[in-house]
Scaffold this motif. Structure first.
Motif, mmCIF file in Angstrom:
data_model
loop_
_atom_site.group_PDB
_atom_site.id
_atom_site.type_symbol
_atom_site.label_atom_id
_atom_site.label_comp_id
_atom_site.label_asym_id
_atom_site.label_seq_id
_atom_site.Cartn_x
_atom_site.Cartn_y
_atom_site.Cartn_z
ATOM 1 N N ARG A 33 0.822 -1.215 0.000
ATOM 2 C CA ARG A 33 0.000 0.000 0.000
ATOM 3 C C ARG A 33 0.855 1.263 0.000
ATOM 4 O O ARG A 33 0.423 2.305 -0.491
ATOM 5 N N VAL A 58 -3.388 -5.553 -4.026
ATOM 6 C CA VAL A 58 -3.587 -4.163 -3.613
ATOM 7 C C VAL A 58 -3.781 -3.352 -4.884
ATOM 8 O O VAL A 58 -2.936 -3.366 -5.775
ATOM 9 N N GLY A 61 -4.357 1.418 -3.639
ATOM 10 C CA GLY A 61 -4.101 1.574 -2.213
ATOM 11 C C GLY A 61 -5.073 0.855 -1.307
ATOM 12 O O GLY A 61 -5.074 1.063 -0.096
#
Length: 94
Positions: A33, A58, A61
């Motif tokens: 992230r 991911v 984010g």
């Protein structure tokens, strides 16, 4: 922040060329992230994942759990790309 053209966003992503780095084990998601934090195409990436119901990795984010939560929280959104560009972003957290 706006969502860029679908054709262009991947070439501008901070994670370009990182391979499987954005598909970490659950306990390692915070590191992935971090890559997204200042990415100029974070919203386009998130819209891609939500519009296509991408379950793993991911994206923009967000984790898989956060995206599932967003999809449940806003079930009437037919185009996340449009929603994110119109509203400038929707928080993935409750």
């Amino acid at each position: 922040m706006t969502v860029v053209d679908a054709e262009d966003w991947t070439t501008l992503a901070k994670c370009k060329g990182m391979g499987d780095a954005l598909f970490p084990q659950p306990g390692e998601q915070s590191r992935a992230r971090q890559v997204c934090r200042d990415c100029p195409v974070r919203l386009a990436c998130l819209a891609e994942a939500l519009d296509n119901k991408i379950e793993y990795g991911v994206w923009g984010g967000t984790t898989e759990r956060e995206r599932r939560s967003m999809l449940r929280r806003w079930p009437n959104v037919t185009s996340w790309r449009a929603a994110l560009s119109q509203h400038g972003g929707i928080s993935p957290r409750r």
